[in-house]
Design an enzyme around this catalytic site. Structure first.
Site, PDB file in Angstrom:
ATOM      1  N   CYS A   1       0.835  -1.210   0.000  1.00 38.57           N
ATOM      2  CA  CYS A   1       0.000   0.000   0.000  1.00 38.57           C
ATOM      3  C   CYS A   1       0.866   1.254   0.000  1.00 38.57           C
ATOM      4  CB  CYS A   1      -0.896  -0.011   1.248  1.00 38.57           C
ATOM      5  SG  CYS A   1      -1.954   1.436   1.365  1.00 38.57           S
TER       6      CYS A   1
ATOM      7  N   CYS B   1       0.144   5.672   7.471  1.00 41.81           N
ATOM      8  CA  CYS B   1      -1.167   5.241   7.974  1.00 41.81           C
ATOM      9  C   CYS B   1      -0.983   4.335   9.196  1.00 41.81           C
ATOM     10  CB  CYS B   1      -1.918   4.491   6.872  1.00 41.81           C
ATOM     11  SG  CYS B   1      -3.562   3.944   7.376  1.00 41.81           S
TER      12      CYS B   1
ATOM     13  N   CYS C   1      -2.146  -0.131   9.099  1.00 38.25           N
ATOM     14  CA  CYS C   1      -1.262  -1.286   8.872  1.00 38.25           C
ATOM     15  C   CYS C   1       0.169  -0.858   9.147  1.00 38.25           C
ATOM     16  CB  CYS C   1      -1.333  -1.746   7.419  1.00 38.25           C
ATOM     17  SG  CYS C   1      -2.942  -2.330   6.917  1.00 38.25           S
TER      18      CYS C   1
ATOM     19  N   GLU D   1     -24.747 -10.688  27.973  1.00 37.37           N
ATOM     20  CA  GLU D   1     -24.117  -9.569  27.257  1.00 37.37           C
ATOM     21  C   GLU D   1     -24.542  -8.266  27.948  1.00 37.37           C
ATOM     22  OE1 GLU D   1     -22.143  -8.750  24.484  1.00 37.37           O
ATOM     23  OE2 GLU D   1     -22.799  -6.696  24.856  1.00 37.37           O
TER      24      GLU D   1
ATOM     25  N   CYS E   1      -9.253 -10.925  21.925  1.00 37.91           N
ATOM     26  CA  CYS E   1      -8.543 -10.109  20.931  1.00 37.91           C
ATOM     27  C   CYS E   1      -7.288  -9.499  21.549  1.00 37.91           C
ATOM     28  CB  CYS E   1      -9.466  -9.018  20.394  1.00 37.91           C
ATOM     29  SG  CYS E   1     -10.154  -7.986  21.691  1.00 37.91           S
TER      30      CYS E   1
HETATM   31  C1  SAM Z   1     -15.180  -8.851  21.635  1.00 38.40           C
HETATM   32  S1  SAM Z   1     -16.898  -8.549  21.689  1.00 38.40           S
HETATM   33  C2  SAM Z   1     -17.503 -10.173  21.402  1.00 38.40           C
HETATM   34  C3  SAM Z   1     -18.931 -10.277  21.009  1.00 38.40           C
HETATM   35  C4  SAM Z   1     -19.351 -11.631  20.435  1.00 38.40           C
HETATM   36  N1  SAM Z   1     -18.890 -12.735  21.244  1.00 38.40           N
HETATM   37  C5  SAM Z   1     -18.876 -11.782  19.009  1.00 38.40           C
HETATM   38  O1  SAM Z   1     -17.948 -12.559  18.760  1.00 38.40           O
HETATM   39  O2  SAM Z   1     -19.414 -11.115  18.117  1.00 38.40           O
HETATM   40  C6  SAM Z   1     -17.144  -8.260  23.384  1.00 38.40           C
HETATM   41  C7  SAM Z   1     -18.573  -8.083  23.815  1.00 38.40           C
HETATM   42  O3  SAM Z   1     -18.573  -7.819  25.218  1.00 38.40           O
HETATM   43  C8  SAM Z   1     -19.569  -6.864  25.509  1.00 38.40           C
HETATM   44  N2  SAM Z   1     -19.188  -6.238  26.790  1.00 38.40           N
HETATM   45  C9  SAM Z   1     -18.251  -5.281  27.001  1.00 38.40           C
HETATM   46  N3  SAM Z   1     -18.153  -5.014  28.307  1.00 38.40           N
HETATM   47  C10 SAM Z   1     -19.047  -5.815  28.939  1.00 38.40           C
HETATM   48  C11 SAM Z   1     -19.402  -6.000  30.301  1.00 38.40           C
HETATM   49  N4  SAM Z   1     -18.810  -5.287  31.256  1.00 38.40           N
HETATM   50  N5  SAM Z   1     -20.354  -6.920  30.596  1.00 38.40           N
HETATM   51  C12 SAM Z   1     -20.947  -7.640  29.619  1.00 38.40           C
HETATM   52  N6  SAM Z   1     -20.649  -7.497  28.312  1.00 38.40           N
HETATM   53  C13 SAM Z   1     -19.712  -6.610  27.973  1.00 38.40           C
HETATM   54  C14 SAM Z   1     -19.572  -5.955  24.319  1.00 38.40           C
HETATM   55  O4  SAM Z   1     -20.800  -5.274  24.219  1.00 38.40           O
HETATM   56  C15 SAM Z   1     -19.316  -6.928  23.178  1.00 38.40           C
HETATM   57  O5  SAM Z   1     -20.515  -7.404  22.653  1.00 38.40           O
END
Ligand code: SAM
Length: 445
Positions: A95, A101, A104, A332, A402
């Site tokens: 790129c 940027c 990346c 969630e 992640c």
């Molecule tokens: C990395 S994402 C994963 C979502 C889902 N497992 C996916 O793969 O699409 C993390 C999730 O944790 C939720 N989250 C963040 N802080 C939180 C909390 N304190 N209690 C419950 N959920 C939470 C976010 O809203 C988000 O949906």
């Protein structure tokens, strides 16, 4: 060998400069020996670690040593001036924005060296908590042009709009003229968006644009324009018509709720064939390929449970496929995400619960009814929930993350609670960045 001059157009500063302890720049010649966890090359300089961005091991480089690498002062930071002799793992970046940027920062690494470095990030994080012997599966890699979700920053100055990603370590904007990681349909909107924002933003004003490529079309959320008058709303609606955008929403600020502006077509993301309609800007795995790798690792290792808890469940990325083989309880914190999942579940054996899992994790007693748990927290990890799991009797836990550092911390908690971490899957969903995702499989002996 000279570093190629970046071809991007000059960019305005978007916000205040970063403050870091400064020392007068000194020019030095060093040899890079490794690449650190944030993707910068590391060399030794006057008995200190010297962080040199955009380099690979073996590079002999001329640098301007300029500042402490972090507030604690351990290490120095340098700007790369010239590559005097390239290291063996160096490749031509695909790129033209590479070097400026911030999206990346690792396109200059040859494929095998890059993949080994990503795996090394996971190995290093595990080794730091005494779990370095854990078997690692091969790295699963997402190809270029696969990213289905992007958050662009935009800034208007006079008769021009800059639109792109922040530069490395900076609040300046890279004004995108190409982007090899985005799905082509997302990148195709960049130029039309500049035209739109020229007429919507005030001079000196900025906003973010969250763009997601969904089934049904592209979903846009404008975050940041404080107000939208009627004329601006009409321009957004006309833009949606002209560009075939499925849905456009506006959110006055980061914490505000989004307001629908135009909804021309239904949008959805399908998990195991079940369409779910994401609320505007909802979390979604960054690529369909990365999602598939994570889901495959979870399903391959969940065993044959009757009841599964999916914690930090989002829109149901794991909960929905799991619900085809077990009863699933999805927990969630985000109400709109849960509402979207609830609306979609139909006949699946899937219950949901809104809960803050940092403040109020499922207790060992509550966990007793599950024979498997999946958890997938944000970058901060799931310290409190891991602690509760460590005190539980759940036979199988699959952790998705992640952030290898917080994953390793939480893995250590589970192992100290009697779990065995039998294998880890590294998943490279953020191509050419310093991010890597992991799936870890834990069971009670
Ligand atoms: C990395 S994402 C994963 C979502 C889902 N497992 C996916 O793969 O699409 C993390 C999730 O944790 C939720 N989250 C963040 N802080 C939180 C909390 N304190 N209690 C419950 N959920 C939470 C976010 O809203 C988000 O949906």
């Amino acid at each position: 060998m000279k570093r190629p001059a970046p071809k991007h157009r000059p960019s305005p500063r978007n916000g205040e400069p970063r403050t870091a302890p400064r020392v007068a720049p000194r020019v030095a010649e060093v040899i890079v020996t490794e690449v650190g966890a944030r993707g910068d090359g590391i060399a030794s300089f006057e008995d200190a670690k010297l962080f040199v961005p955009l380099t690979v091991p073996g590079d002999r480089v001329r640098v301007a040593v300029k500042e402490a690498a972090n507030a604690k002062g351990d290490g120095l930071r340098a700007d790369l001036l010239d590559i005097l002799e390239p290291g063996p793992g160096r490749a031509a970046p695909p790129c033209s924005h590479f070097g400026t940027c911030g999206g990346c920062t690792l396109q200059h690494m040859e494929d095998a060296a890059y993949a080994a470095w990503k795996v090394g990030l996971v190995q290093g994080a595990l080794a730091r908590v005494g779990l370095g012997d854990t078997p690692l599966e091969p790295l699963s890699q997402t190809p270029p042009a696969a990213r289905r979700r992007a958050r662009f920053a935009a800034l208007k100055r006079g008769r021009r709009v800059w639109l792109g990603f922040n530069e490395r370590m900076s609040h300046r904007l890279t004004d995108l003229t190409e982007c090899p990681v985005l799905r082509p349909g997302l990148f195709a909107l960049v130029e039309p968006l500049r035209g739109l924002l020229l007429s919507v933003l005030p001079d000196g004003g900025g906003c973010d644009v969250i763009a997601t490529d969904l089934e049904g079309g592209i979903d846009l959320v404008l975050v940041g324009p404080r107000s939208l008058d009627r004329a601006a709303r009409e321009r957004l609606v006309a833009f949606g018509e002209a560009e075939g955008v499925a849905r456009i929403s506006w959110q006055a600020d980061e914490r505000g709720t989004s307001e629908p502006i135009a909804h021309r077509r239904p949008v959805a993301v399908s998990f195991a064939g079940l369409p779910v309609t994401p609320p505007p800007g909802a979390f979604l795995q960054a690529s369909a390929e990365g999602e598939a790798a994570l889901v495959a690792a979870v399903l391959a290792n969940i065993g044959e449970p009757k009841r599964v808890a999916d914690l930090f469940a989002g829109l149901g990325t794991f909960a929905v496929p799991l619900a085809q083989r077990a009863a699933v309880h999805a927990v969630e914190g985000d109400a709109p995400a849960l509402a979207a999942l609830n609306k979609a579940v139909g006949a699946l054996r899937l219950t949901t619960e809104r809960r803050d899992l940092f403040e109020n994790p499922l207790t060992a007693k509550e966990l007793a009814r599950f024979d498997a748990v999946v958890f997938d927290p944000p970058r901060a990890g799931a310290a409190a929930q891991a602690q509760a799991l460590a005190g539980s009797k759940v036979p199988r836990v699959v952790a998705v993350s992640c952030n290898p550092a917080t994953f390793a911390r939480d893995a250590r908690t589970l192992v100290d609670g009697g779990y065995v971490l039998s294998r880890v899957y590294p998943v490279d969903q953020f191509l050419w960045s310093a991010h890597v995702e992991v799936v870890g499989v834990f069971s009670r002996p």
